[in-house]
Design an enzyme around this catalytic site. Sequence first.
Site, short mmCIF file in Angstrom:
data_model
loop_
_atom_site.label_atom_id
_atom_site.label_comp_id
_atom_site.label_asym_id
_atom_site.label_seq_id
_atom_site.Cartn_x
_atom_site.Cartn_y
_atom_site.Cartn_z
N LYS A 68 10.42 -122.31 -16.43
CA LYS A 68 10.10 -123.58 -15.79
C LYS A 68 10.03 -124.71 -16.81
CE LYS A 68 7.26 -123.11 -12.26
NZ LYS A 68 5.90 -122.73 -11.80
N ARG A 82 0.93 -125.62 -14.20
CA ARG A 82 1.91 -124.69 -13.62
C ARG A 82 2.18 -123.55 -14.60
NH1 ARG A 82 6.86 -128.61 -12.22
NH2 ARG A 82 7.31 -126.96 -10.69
N GLY A 101 3.49 -112.92 -8.81
CA GLY A 101 2.22 -112.32 -9.19
C GLY A 101 1.51 -113.12 -10.26
N MET A 107 -0.10 -116.74 -11.80
CA MET A 107 -0.99 -117.69 -11.17
C MET A 107 -0.23 -118.79 -10.45
SD MET A 107 -3.86 -120.15 -12.55
CE MET A 107 -2.72 -121.49 -12.33
N ARG A 163 16.38 -124.04 -11.67
CA ARG A 163 16.66 -122.71 -12.23
C ARG A 163 17.92 -122.21 -11.56
NH1 ARG A 163 11.47 -120.01 -9.27
NH2 ARG A 163 11.83 -121.13 -7.36
N HIS A 208 20.19 -84.65 -3.73
CA HIS A 208 21.49 -84.20 -3.23
C HIS A 208 22.07 -85.21 -2.24
CE1 HIS A 208 24.15 -81.89 -0.50
NE2 HIS A 208 24.57 -81.36 -1.66
N ARG A 262 43.41 -83.06 -4.91
CA ARG A 262 42.99 -81.65 -4.88
C ARG A 262 43.73 -80.93 -3.76
NH1 ARG A 262 36.80 -83.16 -4.86
NH2 ARG A 262 37.77 -84.56 -3.37
N ARG A 283 46.55 -81.51 -8.61
CA ARG A 283 45.94 -80.39 -9.32
C ARG A 283 46.21 -79.09 -8.56
NH1 ARG A 283 39.55 -80.00 -9.81
NH2 ARG A 283 39.79 -79.53 -7.59
N GLU A 330 38.22 -79.74 -19.15
CA GLU A 330 36.88 -79.59 -18.56
C GLU A 330 36.10 -78.46 -19.23
OE1 GLU A 330 37.56 -78.88 -14.37
OE2 GLU A 330 39.51 -78.02 -14.80
N SER A 360 43.66 -84.96 -18.44
CA SER A 360 42.75 -85.69 -17.57
C SER A 360 41.38 -85.05 -17.70
CB SER A 360 43.24 -85.64 -16.12
OG SER A 360 42.28 -86.26 -15.30
N GLY A 390 38.10 -83.79 -16.63
CA GLY A 390 37.34 -83.44 -15.44
C GLY A 390 35.88 -83.44 -15.88
N THR A 391 35.26 -84.61 -15.84
CA THR A 391 33.93 -84.72 -16.47
C THR A 391 32.82 -84.10 -15.65
OG1 THR A 391 33.91 -86.97 -15.66
CG2 THR A 391 34.35 -86.67 -18.00
N ASN A 392 33.09 -83.74 -14.38
CA ASN A 392 32.05 -83.03 -13.63
C ASN A 392 31.86 -81.65 -14.26
OD1 ASN A 392 32.27 -85.26 -12.07
ND2 ASN A 392 32.77 -84.20 -10.17
N ASP A 393 32.97 -80.90 -14.36
CA ASP A 393 32.86 -79.58 -14.98
C ASP A 393 32.57 -79.68 -16.47
OD1 ASP A 393 32.90 -77.52 -13.15
OD2 ASP A 393 35.08 -77.63 -12.88
N CYS A 436 39.15 -88.15 -14.38
CA CYS A 436 39.14 -88.06 -12.91
C CYS A 436 37.81 -87.55 -12.38
CB CYS A 436 40.29 -87.19 -12.42
SG CYS A 436 40.16 -85.47 -12.95
N TYR A 451 43.57 -94.69 -18.36
CA TYR A 451 43.10 -95.09 -17.04
C TYR A 451 41.82 -94.35 -16.68
CZ TYR A 451 44.81 -90.58 -15.46
OH TYR A 451 44.98 -89.24 -15.31
P1 ADP Z 1 6.02 -121.99 -8.18
O1 ADP Z 1 6.32 -121.24 -9.42
O2 ADP Z 1 5.17 -121.20 -7.24
O3 ADP Z 1 7.22 -122.57 -7.55
P2 ADP Z 1 5.43 -124.62 -9.16
O4 ADP Z 1 4.78 -124.80 -10.47
O5 ADP Z 1 6.86 -124.88 -9.12
O6 ADP Z 1 5.06 -123.19 -8.61
O7 ADP Z 1 4.69 -125.57 -8.14
C1 ADP Z 1 4.82 -125.45 -6.75
C2 ADP Z 1 4.97 -126.79 -6.11
O8 ADP Z 1 3.91 -127.65 -6.45
C3 ADP Z 1 6.19 -127.56 -6.57
O9 ADP Z 1 7.34 -127.18 -5.89
C4 ADP Z 1 5.81 -128.98 -6.22
O10 ADP Z 1 6.09 -129.22 -4.89
C5 ADP Z 1 4.33 -128.97 -6.48
N1 ADP Z 1 4.09 -129.59 -7.78
C6 ADP Z 1 3.96 -128.97 -8.97
N2 ADP Z 1 3.77 -129.86 -9.96
C7 ADP Z 1 3.81 -131.08 -9.37
C8 ADP Z 1 3.69 -132.42 -9.85
N3 ADP Z 1 3.51 -132.70 -11.15
N4 ADP Z 1 3.78 -133.43 -8.96
C9 ADP Z 1 3.97 -133.15 -7.65
N5 ADP Z 1 4.07 -131.93 -7.13
C10 ADP Z 1 4.01 -130.90 -7.98
MG MG Z 2 8.41 -123.85 -8.23
MG MG Z 3 4.44 -119.02 -8.39
#
Ligand code: ADP
Ligand code: MG
Ligand code: MG
Length: 938
Positions: free
Chosen positions: A55, A125, A134, A136, A369, A491, A599, A655, A804, A823, A825-828, A891, A911
């Site tokens: 980010k 962020r 997962g 914050m 991203r 299997h 075969r 074969r 093989e 050729s 025969g990599t299974n055998d 093969c 090949y």
């Molecule tokens: P996540 O990784 O869950 O996408 P973000 O850090 O991208 O979390 O934040 C989620 C949302 O919070 C962003 O899409 C945006 O809408 C809002 N946000 C984050 N920072 C700002 C900011 N500086 N100004 C306005 N909105 C923000």
């Molecule tokens: Mg985001």
């Molecule tokens: Mg997030």
Amino acid sequence: MPTRTAVKRTATSRRINRATRAPISTDGSDADKTQKWVYLFSHGSADMRDLLGGKGAGIAEMMRIGLPVPPGFTITTEACQEYFARGQKFPRGMWEQITEALRTVERSSGRRFGSANRPLLVSVRSGAKISMPGMMDTVLNIGLNRDTLQGFIEMTDNPRLGWDAYRRLIQMFGRIVLDIPAENFESCLTEWKERKHYKSDTDLTVEDLQGIVEEFKRIIRAGRDLEFPEDPPTQLRMAITAVFDSWFGRRAVEYRRAQKISDELGTAVTVQLMVFGNTGGESATGVAFTRNPSTGENKVFGEYLVNAQGEDVVAGSRTPKPMDGMKKELPKTYAQFMKVCAKLEKHYRDMQDLEFTVEDGKLWMLQTRSGKRTAQAAVTIAVDMVGERLISRREAVLRIKPEQIDQLLHARFDEATKEKARAEGRFIGRGLNASPGAAVGEAVFDADTAATRGAQGEAVVLVRPETSPDDVHGMLKAKGILTQHGGATSHAAVVARGLGLPCVAGCESIHVDAAQKQFTTGRQSVNEGDTISLDGATGEVFLGALDMVRPAFEEQKELQQLLKWADDLRVLGVWANADYPRDAERARRYGAEGIGLCRTEHMFFEEERLPIVQRMILAKTDDERNAALKQLLPFQRGDFEGIFRAMDGLPVIIRLIDPPLHEFLPKYSELLMHVARLQMELSLERVSPTDPDRFKRLLNRLGERQKMLEAVESMREQNPMLGLRGCRLALMMPGLTKMQVRAILEAAANVAKKGVKVQPEIMIPLVGHVNELMRERAELEQVAQDVMKEKKARIKYKIGAMIELPRAAVVADQIAAKADFFSFGTNDLTQTVCGFSRDDAEAKFLLRYIEEGIWPVNPFQTLDREGVGQFMRICVEKGRAANAQLEIGICGEHGGDPSSIEFCHELGLDYVSCSPFRVPVARLAAAHAAIGSESNSN
Ligand code: ADP
Ligand code: MG
Ligand code: MG
């Protein structure tokens, strides 16, 4: 929480060992003042991902190329690592650097953090190098308190906006930083609205919000026994600490374990000036992809909400609108956003996933991203971008993963249909996505039923607790396989992938009772004949029939284009394993340049042929045997004619017979039982006769079965895999292979007369000693000469050896001198090099081996380079040295596995040959191998 601390401590001590490299000092000196923990956006860039997280690096890059980004800074992943190294204390100098960076943001924005006059508000962020659920969540509006709120209201002239921002801060801070259940705040808000008969949040007045703020503060006091921190620097410090700590939160740790991501990476923290999408009708917030992530269509795809703040889009309290609507509602901003999309795509040369906010008509970019996409979108986008001159053909080829090609060739369910089924409660459970593709059929619970009903053209899904080699005949005729137990190398999974059949394995939420012909879930039971649908790509199982889309290869223009580019780049040929003309035709449509393995024994199993084959095997005299062989000849000739016609102009490797002959006879144990039963019936008949004819019939039958039993008994082997089979059989019983070679050459001559270009190659299996090859070759060449004389035709053919056995690989120079081709025969070969009997290994211990890491992967799926691969290397070197013309291919099933294909490229094979379904995958993988080795040698 003791467990959490325990995790942290291990990470901490590991980190300390590494910490000595940087100018970080552990003895408390001030050497660490030079360490840079904080980067302003204007000092970062896309290639600083390791340090700034995905980010932070993306935001810095957007700023660098002149896009509108609210100013801010990013605290590095190294700071996070150091935080843990110091026992969860901020690194020395970090807070000072943060304060300094804040000053810079204050200057560029004309605001002040913590000031009642034009206060600066920021978001905090999280963002690791690898995007990771997962971690914050983001906290918005940091910096607000009773005083700064007044300043904010003066500045914006919008008391409602101010109070709402304050309310949101306390709510988010309470939930995210202080870990108070979200529920507590939400139910308070809901009650308030109900009391006032409000429909949505926007109905809340300033007075309401003031009251809610007090309630929220009370919830914090009750939950954590502390006051909501009114001091802005304290808010900031606590939020940053919470982001760092979330790196070792339970969900984040679990995710990293599953994805094999190192604990040492750490997360970055981005602190950024707040912009507001909820200041009125000229403001908005949204998320968008620069192209459609499910189809790849070159059109911006996304959603936005007018007068809303970030979390409203995802929270689902209001329904966002598709981006098209923005064209009318906010035309200027829309036009500007389209320009930003184009610029970002051009810059990154890839489809981007964007987050943005519009504040009073001014567009602000908050995140970029590379966008996640379906296989179809990936191919379409890559091909389109070549057309737009954004990327080269080679880059396009590299961007597609071989498995994505696989997904595109299998039938799949329409997403909308799945949604509907789920809504109707028809989702049954989820197992392992063992083999991709979609299957719909009636549930059957034993292989015999699957085989008979499947053969009659009925769509059946074979449901078993697990499968074994005894089930294969049923699997062959089923549309899909569902098992209750077993993993990715069970299997069922292995066979299904080999057959290109959809398979969901290890669906532990169902209970299969094969004897009762039913399976049960918590809620319902499914009986034989009930229709079910399997999605092998996701592992989902549904009740009833779901609509399928099967994209024909021919209709996937972009895919065809991409594969043509791959063909130009690859060095390896791609051939296919096909036993029937139908398979050969498919292989050719998919781009196969030859048949690497046809075969011949399956041709013996067909109903009308099997009795003749058995007569041939049991013959007492040469005459009897020759008569049977003569009857088989036209069948084989017909099969070969079909394949030669399908492969007109391309080589076909056939074969000669390989399996031990007892495979064509009834099973010993069954015969034994049958004889015993007949004997019992006969003695009953003796004691109390019912019918003299019946007695005679039983007697005859018994005599016949006993003869068969004796024959089978005489052929029994301790270890048939290493017994009388392959070329050994041909040398002991030459009539059979002579008949096969006659059939091959007669077929070749017949179709050649009709203008078909034939290139037959005759492959001799299980050669271990050069003398085996020499003897058989001499016999077969005599037959070939005879046929050509009779047919007055000249057919160019090759005779080669299947490699093989380890011995064959090691004496490859001797064998190559007498062979036109090799050729693998990599299974055998894998079985004989590793000393595994595959069925036994996979059924008994190999899965455990892989789980416990004794073997890193299943060597029957991915070529064991350091073991089996070394025999191949020796074989190629010696073989080529002895015979420069030698054609060498593979093969075994590995011929369709991307990693194994890469190794074959390195070995310099001519090949790879794989199942027709894998041909497109192999074309791409071969191109990747060629590009990879090119860049390695640079
Ligand atoms: P996540 O990784 O869950 O996408 P973000 O850090 O991208 O979390 O934040 C989620 C949302 O919070 C962003 O899409 C945006 O809408 C809002 N946000 C984050 N920072 C700002 C900011 N500086 N100004 C306005 N909105 C923000
Ligand atoms: Mg985001
Ligand atoms: Mg997030």
